[in-house]
Scaffold this motif. Structure first.
Motif, PDB file in Angstrom:
ATOM      1  N   PHE A  12       0.980  -1.109   0.142  1.00 57.37           N
ATOM      2  CA  PHE A  12       0.264  -0.132   0.022  1.00 57.37           C
ATOM      3  C   PHE A  12       0.869   1.065   0.163  1.00 57.37           C
ATOM      4  O   PHE A  12       0.676   2.255  -0.766  1.00 57.37           O
ATOM      5  N   ILE A  13       1.975   1.203   0.687  1.00 57.59           N
ATOM      6  CA  ILE A  13       2.680   2.377   0.780  1.00 57.59           C
ATOM      7  C   ILE A  13       3.504   2.614  -0.466  1.00 57.59           C
ATOM      8  O   ILE A  13       3.750   3.842  -0.836  1.00 57.59           O
ATOM      9  N   LYS A  14       3.779   1.637  -1.059  1.00 62.01           N
ATOM     10  CA  LYS A  14       4.379   1.656  -2.602  1.00 62.01           C
ATOM     11  C   LYS A  14       3.352   2.233  -3.394  1.00 62.01           C
ATOM     12  O   LYS A  14       3.763   3.154  -4.368  1.00 62.01           O
ATOM     13  N   GLU A  15       2.168   1.804  -3.366  1.00 59.50           N
ATOM     14  CA  GLU A  15       0.927   2.276  -4.477  1.00 59.50           C
ATOM     15  C   GLU A  15       0.948   3.913  -4.170  1.00 59.50           C
ATOM     16  O   GLU A  15       0.564   4.271  -5.223  1.00 59.50           O
ATOM     17  N   ILE A  16       0.610   4.210  -3.163  1.00 60.57           N
ATOM     18  CA  ILE A  16       0.410   5.544  -2.908  1.00 60.57           C
ATOM     19  C   ILE A  16       1.313   6.563  -3.250  1.00 60.57           C
ATOM     20  O   ILE A  16       1.142   7.791  -3.326  1.00 60.57           O
ATOM     21  N   ARG A 102     -10.417  -0.600  -4.285  1.00 65.05           N
ATOM     22  CA  ARG A 102      -9.096  -1.195  -4.594  1.00 65.05           C
ATOM     23  C   ARG A 102      -7.910  -0.813  -4.055  1.00 65.05           C
ATOM     24  O   ARG A 102      -7.005  -1.838  -3.389  1.00 65.05           O
ATOM     25  N   ILE A 103      -7.703   0.341  -3.728  1.00 62.52           N
ATOM     26  CA  ILE A 103      -6.409   1.040  -3.125  1.00 62.52           C
ATOM     27  C   ILE A 103      -6.246   0.776  -1.660  1.00 62.52           C
ATOM     28  O   ILE A 103      -5.537  -0.055  -0.903  1.00 62.52           O
ATOM     29  N   PHE A 104      -7.647   1.151  -0.832  1.00 67.19           N
ATOM     30  CA  PHE A 104      -7.570   0.767   0.479  1.00 67.19           C
ATOM     31  C   PHE A 104      -7.519  -0.500   0.728  1.00 67.19           C
ATOM     32  O   PHE A 104      -7.030  -1.297   1.730  1.00 67.19           O
ATOM     33  N   GLY A 105      -8.307  -1.368  -0.102  1.00 67.69           N
ATOM     34  CA  GLY A 105      -8.366  -2.758   0.087  1.00 67.69           C
ATOM     35  C   GLY A 105      -7.271  -3.324  -0.089  1.00 67.69           C
ATOM     36  O   GLY A 105      -6.959  -4.607   0.130  1.00 67.69           O
ATOM     37  N   MET A 106      -6.018  -2.725  -0.323  1.00 66.61           N
ATOM     38  CA  MET A 106      -4.854  -3.481  -0.274  1.00 66.61           C
ATOM     39  C   MET A 106      -4.247  -3.742   0.988  1.00 66.61           C
ATOM     40  O   MET A 106      -3.129  -4.571   1.320  1.00 66.61           O
ATOM     41  N   GLU A 114     -11.198   1.059   8.160  1.00 73.94           N
ATOM     42  CA  GLU A 114     -11.194   2.292   8.751  1.00 73.94           C
ATOM     43  C   GLU A 114     -11.178   3.761   7.918  1.00 73.94           C
ATOM     44  O   GLU A 114     -11.588   4.599   7.703  1.00 73.94           O
ATOM     45  N   LEU A 115     -10.002   3.048   6.646  1.00 70.68           N
ATOM     46  CA  LEU A 115      -9.677   4.187   5.753  1.00 70.68           C
ATOM     47  C   LEU A 115     -10.917   4.532   5.056  1.00 70.68           C
ATOM     48  O   LEU A 115     -10.983   5.825   4.471  1.00 70.68           O
ATOM     49  N   ILE A 116     -11.504   3.275   4.395  1.00 71.93           N
ATOM     50  CA  ILE A 116     -12.733   3.695   3.675  1.00 71.93           C
ATOM     51  C   ILE A 116     -13.895   4.551   4.339  1.00 71.93           C
ATOM     52  O   ILE A 116     -14.337   5.617   3.837  1.00 71.93           O
ATOM     53  N   ALA A 117     -13.907   4.041   5.711  1.00 64.41           N
ATOM     54  CA  ALA A 117     -14.931   4.828   6.403  1.00 64.41           C
ATOM     55  C   ALA A 117     -14.647   6.158   6.793  1.00 64.41           C
ATOM     56  O   ALA A 117     -15.390   7.140   6.684  1.00 64.41           O
TER      57      ALA A 117
END
Length: 200
Positions: A12-16, A102-106, A114-117
């Motif tokens: 996730f860290i790499k993706e963002i 997709r992204i938070f789902g990683m 939590e982040l989606i909420a």
């Protein structure tokens, strides 16, 4: 289990990191370089910490900081939509919903939820934290455009009425900051860097 969580979190860290490549229409203060989404999010987070005393109601500053840091991550997939775009809606697009999933789902499930909420809460704009976070989101480009002699307003032919309509949402989070922002808008008209629709 912890190893699995760590590997997901690193991915996730790499993706963002891709957020650093998403160019916004607004330019940096007193500059002709476009701001990227990562710079924008960082700036909003610091603004939220510094300006939280001016919120209309007491807010959980950490939650506001989380909101502004993650609110544009969906633009990695969905792209940046110009706030004054006359065709594409700036909020709650299907593309952004898919991107959030997709992204938070990683991330590990609990963190993803939590982040989606938090992202959903920001988008809905109904809680005190979301209202204040959105105030920061509307204030920063206003400060940038006034520092750039009209900036994107001039570049894209955006008039006073559209600017005022979009920026008045600042009042929902902070009447104090809105009073300051409203004066900036009116001064921009007086100084000739923001024009009434009839003058464009």
């Amino acid at each position: 289990m912890q190893t699995t969580d760590l590997l997901q979190q690193i991915e996730f860290i790499k993706e963002i990191d891709k957020l650093k490549y998403i160019q916004r229409k607004t330019k940096l203060f007193n500059s002709d370089r476009n701001e990227n989404d990562a710079e924008h999010s960082w700036h909003l987070a610091v603004m939220a910490i510094i300006l939280s005393q001016h919120a209309n109601a007491e807010v959980d500053v950490l939650k506001v900081v989380k909101m502004v840091l993650i609110h544009d991550i969906v633009e990695i997939d969905a792209g940046d939509t110009f706030i004054y775009d006359a065709i594409k809606n700036h909020t709650n697009t299907d593309e952004e919903r898919l991107a959030a999933e997709r992204i938070f789902g990683m991330l590990p499930r609990q963190q993803a939820d939590e982040l989606i909420a938090i992202w959903e809460e920001f988008e809905a704009g109904e809680t005190n934290e979301a209202k204040f976070a959105k105030s920061m989101d509307r204030l920063e480009p206003l400060l940038q455009n006034t520092s750039n002699q009209g900036g994107t307003w001039k570049e894209f032919g955006v008039g006073y009425e559209k600017v005022y309509e979009k920026k008045k949402a600042i009042k929902n989070g902070s009447e104090t900051i809105w009073a300051y922002a409203e004066k900036l808008i009116e001064d921009s008209v007086t100084n000739g860097i923001l024009k009434k629709e009839s003058e464009i």
